[in-house]
Design a protein around this motif. Structure first.
Motif, PDB file in Angstrom:
ATOM      1  N   UNK A  57     -10.006   6.827  16.441  1.00  0.00           N
ATOM      2  CA  UNK A  57     -10.822   5.699  15.986  1.00  0.00           C
ATOM      3  C   UNK A  57     -10.442   5.418  14.539  1.00  0.00           C
ATOM      4  N   UNK A  58     -10.083   4.152  14.194  1.00  0.00           N
ATOM      5  CA  UNK A  58      -9.705   3.852  12.794  1.00  0.00           C
ATOM      6  C   UNK A  58     -10.490   2.662  12.266  1.00  0.00           C
ATOM      7  N   UNK A  59     -10.769   2.703  10.954  1.00  0.00           N
ATOM      8  CA  UNK A  59     -11.393   1.585  10.244  1.00  0.00           C
ATOM      9  C   UNK A  59     -10.320   0.878   9.417  1.00  0.00           C
ATOM     10  N   UNK A  60     -10.574  -0.375   9.080  1.00  0.00           N
ATOM     11  CA  UNK A  60      -9.627  -1.143   8.274  1.00  0.00           C
ATOM     12  C   UNK A  60      -9.298  -0.395   6.985  1.00  0.00           C
ATOM     13  N   UNK A  61      -8.008  -0.261   6.692  1.00  0.00           N
ATOM     14  CA  UNK A  61      -7.580   0.402   5.459  1.00  0.00           C
ATOM     15  C   UNK A  61      -7.344   1.888   5.631  1.00  0.00           C
ATOM     16  N   UNK A  62      -7.694   2.452   6.803  1.00  0.00           N
ATOM     17  CA  UNK A  62      -7.483   3.885   7.028  1.00  0.00           C
ATOM     18  C   UNK A  62      -5.995   4.166   7.192  1.00  0.00           C
ATOM     19  N   UNK A  63      -5.539   5.319   6.666  1.00  0.00           N
ATOM     20  CA  UNK A  63      -4.141   5.732   6.834  1.00  0.00           C
ATOM     21  C   UNK A  63      -3.872   5.935   8.318  1.00  0.00           C
ATOM     22  N   UNK A  64      -2.719   5.424   8.804  1.00  0.00           N
ATOM     23  CA  UNK A  64      -2.380   5.575  10.220  1.00  0.00           C
ATOM     24  C   UNK A  64      -2.191   7.072  10.520  1.00  0.00           C
ATOM     25  N   UNK A  65      -2.908   7.612  11.518  1.00  0.00           N
ATOM     26  CA  UNK A  65      -2.739   9.030  11.852  1.00  0.00           C
ATOM     27  C   UNK A  65      -1.301   9.299  12.314  1.00  0.00           C
ATOM     28  N   UNK A  92       0.837  -1.209   0.000  1.00  0.00           N
ATOM     29  CA  UNK A  92       0.000   0.000   0.000  1.00  0.00           C
ATOM     30  C   UNK A  92       0.869   1.255   0.000  1.00  0.00           C
ATOM     31  N   UNK A  93       0.249   2.371  -0.373  1.00  0.00           N
ATOM     32  CA  UNK A  93       0.992   3.618  -0.499  1.00  0.00           C
ATOM     33  C   UNK A  93       1.334   4.222   0.863  1.00  0.00           C
ATOM     34  N   UNK A  94       0.517   3.925   1.887  1.00  0.00           N
ATOM     35  CA  UNK A  94       0.722   4.495   3.227  1.00  0.00           C
ATOM     36  C   UNK A  94       0.617   3.391   4.257  1.00  0.00           C
ATOM     37  N   UNK A  95       1.244   3.643   5.428  1.00  0.00           N
ATOM     38  CA  UNK A  95       0.971   2.743   6.550  1.00  0.00           C
ATOM     39  C   UNK A  95      -0.532   2.829   6.816  1.00  0.00           C
ATOM     40  N   UNK A  96      -1.168   1.688   7.008  1.00  0.00           N
ATOM     41  CA  UNK A  96      -2.612   1.743   7.264  1.00  0.00           C
ATOM     42  C   UNK A  96      -3.051   0.660   8.232  1.00  0.00           C
ATOM     43  N   UNK A  97      -4.267   0.834   8.725  1.00  0.00           N
ATOM     44  CA  UNK A  97      -4.766  -0.087   9.747  1.00  0.00           C
ATOM     45  C   UNK A  97      -5.249  -1.394   9.115  1.00  0.00           C
ATOM     46  N   UNK A  98      -4.874  -2.513   9.769  1.00  0.00           N
ATOM     47  CA  UNK A  98      -5.321  -3.820   9.282  1.00  0.00           C
ATOM     48  C   UNK A  98      -6.641  -4.232   9.918  1.00  0.00           C
ATOM     49  N   UNK A  99      -7.124  -3.451  10.901  1.00  0.00           N
ATOM     50  CA  UNK A  99      -8.329  -3.837  11.645  1.00  0.00           C
ATOM     51  C   UNK A  99      -9.162  -2.593  11.965  1.00  0.00           C
ATOM     52  N   UNK A 100     -10.409  -2.832  12.368  1.00  0.00           N
ATOM     53  CA  UNK A 100     -11.218  -1.757  12.950  1.00  0.00           C
ATOM     54  C   UNK A 100     -10.812  -1.639  14.423  1.00  0.00           C
ATOM     55  N   UNK A 101     -10.588  -0.406  14.894  1.00  0.00           N
ATOM     56  CA  UNK A 101     -10.194  -0.255  16.302  1.00  0.00           C
ATOM     57  C   UNK A 101      -9.763   1.165  16.595  1.00  0.00           C
ATOM     58  N   UNK A 148      -2.523  -0.463  16.341  1.00  0.00           N
ATOM     59  CA  UNK A 148      -3.984  -0.413  16.374  1.00  0.00           C
ATOM     60  C   UNK A 148      -4.460  -1.439  17.400  1.00  0.00           C
ATOM     61  N   UNK A 149      -5.326  -0.963  18.294  1.00  0.00           N
ATOM     62  CA  UNK A 149      -5.922  -1.863  19.279  1.00  0.00           C
ATOM     63  C   UNK A 149      -7.308  -2.236  18.753  1.00  0.00           C
ATOM     64  N   UNK A 150      -7.571  -3.541  18.628  1.00  0.00           N
ATOM     65  CA  UNK A 150      -8.829  -3.951  17.996  1.00  0.00           C
ATOM     66  C   UNK A 150     -10.016  -3.574  18.883  1.00  0.00           C
TER      67      UNK A 150
END
Ligand code: AMP
Ligand code: MG
Length: 421
Positions: A110-118, A62-71, A124-126
């Motif tokens: 709060x992050x959803x799967x695939x969101x760019x890591x802030x 992927x182009x950016x670090x991103x979340x693998x999970x919702x959490x 990411x904590x599930x």
């Protein structure tokens, strides 16, 4: 001596009158020169084609670090190792809609799967383990830095050769190319293969059968086998056992095709006039291959085309096609990945008779027995004219050159007809 003959005569164990299957394959491999011309096609149209260029990644996927999970995205250094940590939620990041702003110590997003890591977060904590009370987020102990985070370039990194020229393009490769943003790709041009049947006894389908005639079935099996290889077909029909007609057919085929496949006319007796003709038209080697079925075969070059003269018996046509022509055409088409058909070792359900000194391709049925173990048994009659044996089979039982009789329960090599394409 022709140049083809010079090359093959250097191959260990080359004896045209008793040629082991492996030596015949080696001879074909030594001679074939792959096509190199490319054409550009849309990525979808490249399915089943041979890649014509190395594909180098110009982007990170992927182009950016991103979340693998919702959490919740957190700063791992904030977290206590001996108990719960309370953080403050400062925003939300969705896939395709990032969180604008920074994350300071003590904060989380709060992050959803695939969101760019802030920015500032590294784990990411599930959501399943978190207790959320308004913007007060309670995270249990035991979290690790980097967890549930996909790193930029983890699938494909910039500058990496993702796919090498010469490989078959399958569904996964179409997706991979699309993930790099490619719309078009260079593929090797398609091979053009001319094919015809020879024999005075052959009748075409749709006409009544006269005494002593058989319907020309080989052109249908050849059509099917060639079509599955994805080549362009030139169907030249039935050619009579007549030197002038054969000469016309060979000249016409050689003028338009990369390869010519014929059936019939190479067995002893018939080979004499074919041999005289082909020696005049090109450089053709006549082989007696130590195999069953399918002993006689001619291979060589007529002008710019490779020629495969297969035996006439309907099963022998298929066995020699899969044994020699398939690999030769894939090499000619520019394939450089491993396209050899896998051989599985399976117990034979019954005893099999086998003479050492030739490779046998018996038609088999690979099936799951009562105890869920796979075993193989032969289809009924194994005559080289009994095409039903191919239709009933789902595999070849390949009995190697040196092998003698097989006892029930012995392991035998099996080549499955249909693989994952
Ligand atoms: P040949 O190799 O030409 O001597 O043929 C061997 C056997 O295969 C003979 O019984 C032929 O009648 C049969 N045969 C040859 N060509 C075909 C064909 N195109 N379709 C069906 N049978 C064929
Ligand atoms: Mg014939």
């Amino acid at each position: 001596m022709s140049s083809l003959q010079q090359i093959v005569s250097c191959i260990d164990g080359y004896d045209p009158d008793a040629l082991p299957v492996e030596t015949a394959r080696a001879a074909i491999r030594a001679l074939i020169v792959p096509v190199s011309a490319n054409e550009r096609v849309a990525v979808r149209a490249s399915l089943g084609r041979v890649l014509g260029e190395d594909i180098v990644s110009t982007v990170n996927v992927p182009a950016h670090d991103n979340s693998a999970m919702d959490g919740w995205a957190v700063r791992a250094s904030d977290l206590r190792s001996d108990g719960e940590t309370v953080l403050r939620e400062v925003g939300v990041a969705y896939a395709g809609r990032k969180f604008e702003g920074g994350v300071k110590p003590g904060e989380c997003v709060r992050v959803m799967t695939g969101a760019v890591m802030p920015p500032g977060t590294d784990a990411v904590v599930i959501q399943e383990v978190v207790r959320a009370e308004g913007d007060r987020i309670v995270v249990p102990a035991g979290q690790q830095a980097g967890q549930n985070r996909r790193l930029a370039g983890e699938d494909l990194a910039v500058g990496r050769v993702v796919l090498r020229a010469g490989r078959l393009l399958r569904p996964a490769e179409l997706g991979l190319m699309a993930s790099l943003g490619l719309a078009e790709v260079a593929v090797r041009r398609k091979l053009r293969v001319a094919f015809f049947s020879t024999g005075d006894e052959l009748a075409s389908v749709g006409t009544p059968l006269k005494e002593g005639e058989v319907y020309d079935s080989n052109r249908y099996t050849l059509y099917g086998m060639l079509a599955r290889l994805g080549v362009e077909l030139i169907d030249m029909g039935v050619v009579r056992d007549d030197p002038a007609a054969l000469e016309r057919a060979f000249n016409e085929a050689a003028a338009s095709a990369d390869a010519i496949v014929s059936s019939g006319g190479v067995s002893v007796g018939e080979a004499d006039f074919t041999r005289e003709l082909l020696v005049r038209l090109g450089e053709v080697l006549f082989w007696k291959i130590a195999m069953r079925p399918g002993r006689p075969m001619a291979f060589g070059r007529i002008d710019g085309a490779w020629f495969f003269g297969l035996p006439g018996n309907p099963v022998a046509v298929m066995v020699t096609f899969y044994g020699f022509v398939r690999d030769a055409l894939l090499a000619l088409a520019g394939r450089t990945d491993d396209y050899s058909l896998p051989l599985l070792r399976v117990p034979s359900a019954t005893a099999l008779r086998k003479k050492p000194g030739r490779t046998e391709f018996q038609r088999g049925i690979l099936e799951r027995g009562a105890n869920a173990e796979w075993t193989v048994r032969i289809t009924g009659s194994q005559g080289s004219g009994v095409l039903r044996s191919m239709s009933e089979a789902n595999c070849f039982i390949v009995l190697e050159h040196e092998r003698s009789d097989v006892k029930a329960g012995d392991l035998v090599s099996v080549q499955v007809f249909d693989g994952l394409a």
